[in-house]
Design an enzyme around this catalytic site. Structure first.
Site, PDB file in Angstrom:
ATOM      1  N   SER A 120       0.833  -1.199   0.000  1.00 36.81           N
ATOM      2  CA  SER A 120       0.000   0.000   0.000  1.00 36.81           C
ATOM      3  C   SER A 120       0.867   1.247   0.000  1.00 36.81           C
ATOM      4  O   SER A 120       0.370   2.330  -0.303  1.00 36.81           O
ATOM      5  CB  SER A 120      -0.865   0.022   1.260  1.00 36.81           C
ATOM      6  OG  SER A 120      -1.605  -1.160   1.363  1.00 36.81           O
ATOM      7  N   HIS A 141      -1.974  -3.125  -6.895  1.00 33.58           N
ATOM      8  CA  HIS A 141      -2.570  -2.899  -5.578  1.00 33.58           C
ATOM      9  C   HIS A 141      -4.078  -3.137  -5.593  1.00 33.58           C
ATOM     10  O   HIS A 141      -4.835  -2.348  -6.158  1.00 33.58           O
ATOM     11  CB  HIS A 141      -2.245  -1.449  -5.141  1.00 33.58           C
ATOM     12  CG  HIS A 141      -2.673  -1.119  -3.760  1.00 33.58           C
ATOM     13  ND1 HIS A 141      -3.309   0.055  -3.426  1.00 33.58           N
ATOM     14  CD2 HIS A 141      -2.564  -1.824  -2.615  1.00 33.58           C
ATOM     15  CE1 HIS A 141      -3.575   0.048  -2.130  1.00 33.58           C
ATOM     16  NE2 HIS A 141      -3.125  -1.069  -1.617  1.00 33.58           N
ATOM     17  N   GLU A 153      -4.897  -0.607  -8.475  1.00 29.89           N
ATOM     18  CA  GLU A 153      -3.985   0.479  -8.842  1.00 29.89           C
ATOM     19  C   GLU A 153      -2.719  -0.140  -9.429  1.00 29.89           C
ATOM     20  O   GLU A 153      -2.116  -1.027  -8.794  1.00 29.89           O
ATOM     21  CB  GLU A 153      -3.605   1.301  -7.606  1.00 29.89           C
ATOM     22  CG  GLU A 153      -4.713   2.203  -7.115  1.00 29.89           C
ATOM     23  CD  GLU A 153      -4.300   3.021  -5.884  1.00 29.89           C
ATOM     24  OE1 GLU A 153      -4.524   4.233  -5.877  1.00 29.89           O
ATOM     25  OE2 GLU A 153      -3.766   2.439  -4.921  1.00 29.89           O
ATOM     26  N   ASN A 192      -4.847   5.482  -1.042  1.00 28.57           N
ATOM     27  CA  ASN A 192      -4.430   5.617   0.357  1.00 28.57           C
ATOM     28  C   ASN A 192      -3.925   7.017   0.688  1.00 28.57           C
ATOM     29  O   ASN A 192      -4.030   7.456   1.834  1.00 28.57           O
ATOM     30  CB  ASN A 192      -3.386   4.568   0.722  1.00 28.57           C
ATOM     31  CG  ASN A 192      -4.051   3.237   1.028  1.00 28.57           C
ATOM     32  OD1 ASN A 192      -5.127   3.199   1.605  1.00 28.57           O
ATOM     33  ND2 ASN A 192      -3.426   2.151   0.614  1.00 28.57           N
TER      34      ASN A 192
END
Ligand SMILES: NC(=O)c1ccc[n+]([C@@H]2O[C@H](COP(=O)([O-])OP(=O)(O)OC[C@H]3O[C@@H](n4cnc5c(N)ncnc54)[C@H](O)[C@@H]3O)[C@@H](O)[C@H]2O)c1
Length: 284
Positions: A120, A141, A153, A192
């Site tokens: 992440s 991701h 992602e 994130n």
């Protein structure tokens, strides 16, 4: 572009199990590695109960569940990854552990295989530097729960080749049925970088006694139409994972908004990791 048939997943915790499940349901041959036989068995159980839930909800035929389970194998030896065309690493968010795994995968994987991480927040460039093939390393991701959430992602580092990104993109969209966005190799990527400061703010709000956990969560559910509140979501992500992600982002940007609140640190010290440990902001 050769179609991917053989996938490796490293780690079968919350995310690795989901990635392995989705890959197996897509008809791919999936080999999952874990630290020991116990952890591998826990991963297999996690996948089996998720598939069973899908059958119970009428989202998956029994025959398709059985076919998915037949596509899955577990090992405790990364040395068995010699025929994998893509590997997705999903072990704990720890740079040292991950670079160790990438160095080992580089020794074992055939030329041309893609080495990817579900990290992440750890820079992809650092993982790529642990290998002799940085052009074939990228971030892929996924989001939790992997069988439900569509987004992946894709995160190329400065060294990743366009061919690798295109191959990974075709794998995620055409083979796994996901939708992708691309982000630069900057801690937190897109989602994130926006989500973590929000979750940390909710924890700070709870820590300072502005409102109860339930009222903070209901505020965002009822007032902003979020499907769940920030403290429930933090428990679901895992407070240890959330803290590690926040730490990596703080390390990268030195912005106070990424600094883990003291309460989050203490909860992790106490082993209160959220849903996976039975206790977090709520009891499970
Ligand atoms: N939790 C989330 O919501 C979420 C979302 C997106 C990405 N991620 C990322 O995914 C990764 C995994 O997170 P998680 O929530 O699944 O963690 P987790 O703690 O649930 O699972 C990690 C698993 O990796 C295994 N493991 C550790 N070292 C290993 C090794 N050397 N070889 C094989 N297995 C090993 C552990 O035994 C454990 O089962 C992290 O990088 C995290 O940042 C997490």
């Amino acid at each position: 572009m050769t179609k991917i048939e053989r996938v490796g997943v490293v780690g079968s915790g919350l995310m690795g199990a989901g990635i392995a499940e989705v890959s197996a349901r897509s008809g791919l041959d999936v080999l999952v590695s874990e630290v020991n036989a116990e952890a591998a068995e826990a991963g297999r159980k996690r996948i089996t109960s998720s598939l069973d839930r899908a059958v119970q909800r009428g989202k998956l035929a029994e025959a398709d569940r059985d076919a998915a389970l037949a596509n899955l194998r577990f090992t405790t030896d990364l040395g068995e990854f010699g025929d994998r065309q893509i590997v997705i690493e999903a072990i704990a968010e720890n740079e040292q552990l991950k670079t160790g795994v990438f160095a080992r995968l580089d020794e074992v994987l055939p030329a041309g295989a893609i080495l990817s991480s579900n990290t992440s927040s750890i820079p992809i460039a650092k993982l790529a530097a642990a290998t002799g093939r940085p052009e074939q390393v990228l971030g892929v991701h996924f989001f939790n729960p992997v069988p439900v959430l569509k987004l992946v992602e894709l995160v190329p580092s400065l060294a990743t080749s366009e061919q690798t990104v295109e191959r990974a993109s075709a794998f995620a969209t055409e083979q796994l049925g996901k939708q992708t966005i691309r982000a630069k190799d900057s801690a937190g990527f897109v989602v994130n970088a926006l989500l973590v400061p929000y979750l940390l703010s909710a924890i700070r709000m709870y820590e300072s006694g502005v409102a109860t956990a339930e009222d903070i969560d209901n505020g965002m559910i009822l007032g902003c139409a979020h499907p769940m509140g920030p403290l429930t979501l933090s428990d679901m992500i895992g407070l240890d994972t959330l803290k590690s992600v926040a730490d990596s982002m703080y390390e990268e940007f030195k912005e106070p908004l990424y600094a883990a609140p003291v309460l989050l640190q203490r909860m992790v010290d106490a082993g209160h990791y959220g849903k996976k440990s039975g206790r977090g902001f709520y009891a499970y």
